[in-house]
Design a protein around this motif. Structure first.
Motif, PDB file in Angstrom:
ATOM      1  N   THR A 172       0.881  -1.165   0.036  1.00  0.00           N
ATOM      2  CA  THR A 172      -0.025  -0.052   0.002  1.00  0.00           C
ATOM      3  C   THR A 172       0.869   1.218   0.005  1.00  0.00           C
ATOM      4  O   THR A 172       0.351   2.243  -0.368  1.00  0.00           O
ATOM      5  N   VAL A 187      -0.049   4.540  -2.499  1.00  0.00           N
ATOM      6  CA  VAL A 187      -0.302   5.928  -1.955  1.00  0.00           C
ATOM      7  C   VAL A 187       1.020   6.795  -2.638  1.00  0.00           C
ATOM      8  O   VAL A 187       0.650   8.197  -2.989  1.00  0.00           O
ATOM      9  N   ARG A 211       0.586  10.033  -4.675  1.00  0.00           N
ATOM     10  CA  ARG A 211       1.100  11.457  -4.149  1.00  0.00           C
ATOM     11  C   ARG A 211       2.033  12.141  -5.279  1.00  0.00           C
ATOM     12  O   ARG A 211       2.221  13.409  -5.253  1.00  0.00           O
ATOM     13  N   ARG A 270      -4.252  14.721   3.933  1.00  0.00           N
ATOM     14  CA  ARG A 270      -3.732  14.307   5.328  1.00  0.00           C
ATOM     15  C   ARG A 270      -2.237  14.665   5.514  1.00  0.00           C
ATOM     16  O   ARG A 270      -1.798  15.022   6.544  1.00  0.00           O
ATOM     17  N   ALA A 314       5.966   3.908  10.272  1.00  0.00           N
ATOM     18  CA  ALA A 314       5.752   3.413   8.944  1.00  0.00           C
ATOM     19  C   ALA A 314       5.617   4.627   7.736  1.00  0.00           C
ATOM     20  O   ALA A 314       4.702   4.868   7.048  1.00  0.00           O
ATOM     21  N   SER A 315       6.586   4.972   7.658  1.00  0.00           N
ATOM     22  CA  SER A 315       6.976   6.089   6.837  1.00  0.00           C
ATOM     23  C   SER A 315       6.738   5.918   5.318  1.00  0.00           C
ATOM     24  O   SER A 315       6.470   6.478   4.547  1.00  0.00           O
ATOM     25  N   ASP A 342       9.928   2.009   9.591  1.00  0.00           N
ATOM     26  CA  ASP A 342       9.043   1.001   9.081  1.00  0.00           C
ATOM     27  C   ASP A 342       9.398  -0.312   9.214  1.00  0.00           C
ATOM     28  O   ASP A 342      10.402  -0.441   9.803  1.00  0.00           O
ATOM     29  N   ASP A 353       8.972  -2.308  13.912  1.00  0.00           N
ATOM     30  CA  ASP A 353       7.613  -2.931  13.756  1.00  0.00           C
ATOM     31  C   ASP A 353       6.784  -2.121  14.827  1.00  0.00           C
ATOM     32  O   ASP A 353       7.083  -2.220  16.386  1.00  0.00           O
ATOM     33  N   ALA A 354       5.816  -1.257  14.564  1.00  0.00           N
ATOM     34  CA  ALA A 354       5.086  -0.448  15.521  1.00  0.00           C
ATOM     35  C   ALA A 354       4.461  -1.106  16.582  1.00  0.00           C
ATOM     36  O   ALA A 354       4.078  -0.507  17.692  1.00  0.00           O
ATOM     37  N   GLU A 361       0.577   7.972   9.393  1.00  0.00           N
ATOM     38  CA  GLU A 361      -0.367   8.103   8.502  1.00  0.00           C
ATOM     39  C   GLU A 361      -0.599   7.045   7.638  1.00  0.00           C
ATOM     40  O   GLU A 361       0.391   6.587   6.940  1.00  0.00           O
TER      41      GLU A 361
HETATM   42  C1  LIG Z   1      -0.684   2.727   3.576  1.00  0.00           C
HETATM   43  S1  LIG Z   1       1.164   2.463   3.880  1.00  0.00           S
HETATM   44  C2  LIG Z   1       1.554   4.305   4.370  1.00  0.00           C
HETATM   45  C3  LIG Z   1       2.694   4.521   4.160  1.00  0.00           C
HETATM   46  C4  LIG Z   1       3.101   6.194   4.456  1.00  0.00           C
HETATM   47  N1  LIG Z   1       2.614   6.490   5.697  1.00  0.00           N
HETATM   48  C5  LIG Z   1       2.437   6.815   3.564  1.00  0.00           C
HETATM   49  O1  LIG Z   1       1.527   7.740   3.937  1.00  0.00           O
HETATM   50  O2  LIG Z   1       2.683   7.033   2.397  1.00  0.00           O
HETATM   51  C6  LIG Z   1       1.233   1.613   5.141  1.00  0.00           C
HETATM   52  C7  LIG Z   1       2.774   1.670   5.744  1.00  0.00           C
HETATM   53  O3  LIG Z   1       2.705   0.779   7.181  1.00  0.00           O
HETATM   54  C8  LIG Z   1       3.863  -0.086   7.081  1.00  0.00           C
HETATM   55  N2  LIG Z   1       3.590  -1.118   8.154  1.00  0.00           N
HETATM   56  C9  LIG Z   1       2.659  -2.096   8.253  1.00  0.00           C
HETATM   57  N3  LIG Z   1       2.756  -2.924   9.278  1.00  0.00           N
HETATM   58  C10 LIG Z   1       3.653  -2.063   9.932  1.00  0.00           C
HETATM   59  C11 LIG Z   1       4.064  -2.216  11.278  1.00  0.00           C
HETATM   60  N4  LIG Z   1       3.578  -3.368  12.069  1.00  0.00           N
HETATM   61  N5  LIG Z   1       4.880  -1.433  11.930  1.00  0.00           N
HETATM   62  C12 LIG Z   1       5.526  -0.407  10.933  1.00  0.00           C
HETATM   63  N6  LIG Z   1       4.957  -0.314   9.838  1.00  0.00           N
HETATM   64  C13 LIG Z   1       4.219  -0.970   9.258  1.00  0.00           C
HETATM   65  C14 LIG Z   1       4.075  -0.432   5.744  1.00  0.00           C
HETATM   66  O4  LIG Z   1       5.173  -1.050   5.495  1.00  0.00           O
HETATM   67  C15 LIG Z   1       3.698   0.738   4.820  1.00  0.00           C
HETATM   68  O5  LIG Z   1       4.808   1.405   4.667  1.00  0.00           O
END
Ligand SMILES: C[S@@+](CC[C@H](N)C(=O)[O-])C[C@H]1O[C@@H](n2cnc3c(N)ncnc32)[C@H](O)[C@@H]1O
Length: 287
Positions: A12, A16, A20, A62, A82-83, A104, A132-133, A158
């Motif tokens: 995902t 995005v 963007r 956002r 989750a950058s 991330d 891992d958040a 975000e």
């Molecule tokens: C929809 S993308 C959003 C990326 C970015 N924040 C943006 O707005 O473009 C979701 C992000 O969440 C990260 N992600 C998913 N599970 C995660 C976790 N448990 N811990 C940290 N990051 C995670 C993914 O790798 C991905 O980069």
């Protein structure tokens, strides 16, 4: 390295990022083009991603709404969860007084670091950590040696919580709480979304429904099932996680959306959609 269940969500980030590039967000186009040029989209599979202009509008809104709320806090250290392919770290670290830490999942953050270094080289105040958040015990502590003790932080995310189920959201909340207890500061996020707003947005743009389906197929996770039925439930959840919440409407950035002109999007539709979304600024009660 073992792939986690979360790895599927990485796709995902590419979706995005593609969206963007149709905005004037600094470095958004450069990053998306580099991803494309290097064939990294393969990582994300959906070559025929359904185009939704409203996805671009939401992503731009956002991003800019978070920046607007951030500006209210004079805080110089930022931890972004989750950058993905967000360009905020690239942009903000132009200021030497800012310490910006992008985090991330391992696979994503390695890729991001390589892309950023190709674009601008290394910067002493821009860091990349695999975190891992949701992990308990918290992996946020990896950032401790980069942060100034005794000074507040801004935590951002975000598009992360939206993919997580309630138990996983609670884990992120616990990790954020620990950081704010230690450093003070604020967590700024648009991720407390409610499904009523998703349903209503689909009424404005039928292609959003397809996009949600694509997202669910990619991640194995449903945005509808994993989010709050109503805004009141989202607020209640945040309170139960011991946060104090200030809300900012995304309408505040309506006049700053470049994609409306670039993609020729119907302004009134976007206005109605933004009225449904808000940014939460979450802080802890000071004892
Ligand atoms: C929809 S993308 C959003 C990326 C970015 N924040 C943006 O707005 O473009 C979701 C992000 O969440 C990260 N992600 C998913 N599970 C995660 C976790 N448990 N811990 C940290 N990051 C995670 C993914 O790798 C991905 O980069």
């Amino acid at each position: 390295m073992q792939a986690s269940d979360y790895d599927k969500i990485i796709h995902t980030a590419f979706m995005v990022s593609k969206a963007r590039q149709f905005t004037d967000i600094p470095y958004a186009k450069e990053l998306a083009q580099l991803v494309e040029a290097q064939g990294l989209v393969e990582l994300s599979e959906p070559q025929n991603q359904d185009k939704s202009a409203l996805l671009t509008a939401r992503v731009e809104a956002r991003y800019k709404a978070i920046n607007q709320v951030m500006a209210q806090y004079q805080i110089g250290q930022v931890l972004e969860l989750a950058s993905g392919l967000l360009p905020r770290g690239l942009f903000m670290s132009c200021h030497p007084n800012i310490t910006f830490i992008e985090t991330d999942l391992p696979r994503m953050i390695r890729c991001k670091q390589q892309l950023v270094e190709q674009l601008v080289g290394e910067r002493p105040n821009l860091h990349f950590l695999s975190i891992d958040a949701t992990s308990r015990p918290s992996q946020f502590l990896k950032s401790a040696e980069l942060l100034k003790a005794g000074q507040p932080i801004i935590i951002l995310c975000e598009g992360l919580l939206t993919h997580l189920n309630m138990a996983e959201k609670q884990l992120v909340c616990a990790n954020v709480r620990e950081m704010l207890q230690h450093y003070g500061g604020v967590w700024i996020t648009p991720d407390f979304i409610h499904t009523a707003s998703l349903t209503q947005s689909q009424e404005f743009d039928a292609s959003l429904q397809k996009l949600l389906q694509t997202g669910t197929k990619l991640t194995g996770r449903s945005l509808v099932d994993n989010n709050f039925a109503t805004l009141e439930q989202a607020r209640q959840f945040a309170y139960e996680q011991d946060f104090r919440v200030a809300e900012y409407s995304m309408l505040n950035v309506m006049d700053h959306l470049s994609c409306l002109k670039i993609l020729g999007i119907d302004t009134e539709v976007v206005r109605k959609m933004l009225a449904l979304w808000s940014i939460f600024a979450l802080t802890l009660d000071v004892a």
